[in-house]
Scaffold this motif. Structure first.
Motif, PDB file in Angstrom:
ATOM      1  N   LYS A   1     -11.601  -0.066  33.157  1.00 10.04           N
ATOM      2  CA  LYS A   1     -10.394   0.542  32.615  1.00 10.04           C
ATOM      3  C   LYS A   1      -9.198   0.103  33.459  1.00 10.04           C
ATOM      4  O   LYS A   1      -9.274   0.073  34.685  1.00 10.04           O
ATOM      5  CB  LYS A   1     -10.545   2.069  32.647  1.00 10.04           C
ATOM      6  CG  LYS A   1      -9.400   2.819  32.042  1.00 10.04           C
ATOM      7  CD  LYS A   1      -9.693   4.311  32.059  1.00 10.04           C
ATOM      8  CE  LYS A   1      -8.533   5.084  31.490  1.00 10.04           C
ATOM      9  NZ  LYS A   1      -8.770   6.530  31.558  1.00 10.04           N
ATOM     10  N   SER A   2      -8.096  -0.202  32.783  1.00 12.00           N
ATOM     11  CA  SER A   2      -6.858  -0.561  33.467  1.00 12.00           C
ATOM     12  C   SER A   2      -6.037   0.705  33.697  1.00 12.00           C
ATOM     13  O   SER A   2      -5.873   1.514  32.790  1.00 12.00           O
ATOM     14  CB  SER A   2      -6.070  -1.553  32.612  1.00 12.00           C
ATOM     15  OG  SER A   2      -4.820  -1.810  33.213  1.00 12.00           O
ATOM     16  N   ILE A   3      -5.531   0.861  34.911  1.00 11.48           N
ATOM     17  CA  ILE A   3      -4.678   2.000  35.234  1.00 11.48           C
ATOM     18  C   ILE A   3      -3.288   1.476  35.560  1.00 11.48           C
ATOM     19  O   ILE A   3      -3.124   0.640  36.452  1.00 11.48           O
ATOM     20  CB  ILE A   3      -5.256   2.812  36.418  1.00 11.48           C
ATOM     21  CG1 ILE A   3      -6.633   3.351  36.013  1.00 11.48           C
ATOM     22  CG2 ILE A   3      -4.315   3.937  36.816  1.00 11.48           C
ATOM     23  CD1 ILE A   3      -7.389   4.031  37.114  1.00 11.48           C
ATOM     24  N   ASN A   4      -2.308   1.940  34.807  1.00 12.30           N
ATOM     25  CA  ASN A   4      -0.908   1.527  34.985  1.00 12.30           C
ATOM     26  C   ASN A   4      -0.738   0.005  34.975  1.00 12.30           C
ATOM     27  O   ASN A   4       0.012  -0.541  35.774  1.00 12.30           O
ATOM     28  CB  ASN A   4      -0.333   2.113  36.285  1.00 12.30           C
ATOM     29  CG  ASN A   4      -0.332   3.617  36.290  1.00 12.30           C
ATOM     30  OD1 ASN A   4      -0.157   4.244  35.241  1.00 12.30           O
ATOM     31  ND2 ASN A   4      -0.524   4.210  37.449  1.00 12.30           N
ATOM     32  N   GLY A   5      -1.462  -0.666  34.081  1.00 15.55           N
ATOM     33  CA  GLY A   5      -1.319  -2.112  33.923  1.00 15.55           C
ATOM     34  C   GLY A   5      -2.043  -2.954  34.952  1.00 15.55           C
ATOM     35  O   GLY A   5      -1.903  -4.174  34.967  1.00 15.55           O
ATOM     36  N   SER A   6      -2.837  -2.332  35.817  1.00 20.14           N
ATOM     37  CA  SER A   6      -3.585  -3.092  36.828  1.00 20.14           C
ATOM     38  C   SER A   6      -4.772  -3.801  36.175  1.00 20.14           C
ATOM     39  O   SER A   6      -5.088  -3.572  35.016  1.00 20.14           O
ATOM     40  CB  SER A   6      -4.091  -2.147  37.925  1.00 20.14           C
ATOM     41  OG  SER A   6      -5.028  -1.238  37.381  1.00 20.14           O
TER      42      SER A   6
END
Length: 192
Positions: free
Chosen positions: A30-35
């Protein structure tokens, strides 16, 4: 919970914790804040489990010593970030975290997820936020974009026991009552 015996051959920065899983993104990254997308889990460790907390603290100290040599120019910076956090302080509005320390661990690589017999678990519904697992975590120093600290790398996961799901939504049994066949007679005409 039965006592967990730590393997003797682990590196000093690696610990296996017995924990309740929360925010278990262990099946799909999962990507968090575009990471970059990562696999991740929050490991909730009861504050009463002093042995595990002590092992975690020792592994974090070992990672700090490693960072002093490899990342931070010979000294441990003041106020560095550490991954062991207090649920009562850092998550006061989440009752699942009350009375627990927690560690957020992540990895770009998928963890192996196994059962008590170390056989692969393939059904994502079997390992979920709320179940009890052994989780291998490797602590390592970082120095990136002015941030310095110790991070927690997610290793593998062994399910130990079921627990109350922390899904954050109602279960079907809390939304509905069982329907008797006789109740179907009470259905409005426009639905029959």
């Amino acid at each position: 919970m039965e006592d967990f015996i730590m393997p003797k051959n682990l590196p000093v920065t690696k610990v296996i914790v017995r924990a309740k899983l929360s925010f278990a993104n262990i099946w799909e990254p999962k990507s968090i804040n575009g990471s970059d997308p990562k696999y991740s889990v929050s490991c909730l460790i009861p504050k009463t489990d002093e042995k595990t907390i002590e092992r975690v603290k020792k592994a974090i100290e070992a990672a700090k010593e490693e960072g002093k040599v490899k990342k931070w120019g010979g000294k441990i910076p003041a106020n560095i970030k550490v991954p062991l956090r207090d649920g009562d302080i850092d998550r006061p509005d989440d009752e699942s975290y009350a009375g627990h320390y927690f560690i957020n661990a992540n990895s770009k690589d998928a963890p192996q997820v196994v059962d008590r017999s170390v056989q692969p678990i393939l059904d994502p519904m079997d390992v979920y936020s709320g179940c009890i697992c052994n989780v291998s975590i490797n602590f390592y120093p970082f120095n990136a974009n002015g941030n310095r600290g110790v991070a927690a790398g997610l290793g593998n996961i062994q399910k130990v026991a079921d627990g109350e799901r922390l899904a954050g939504k109602a279960t079907a049994s809390s939304d509905f009552d069982a329907i008797d066949d006789e109740e179907d007679d009470d259905m409005p005409d426009y639905l029959s």
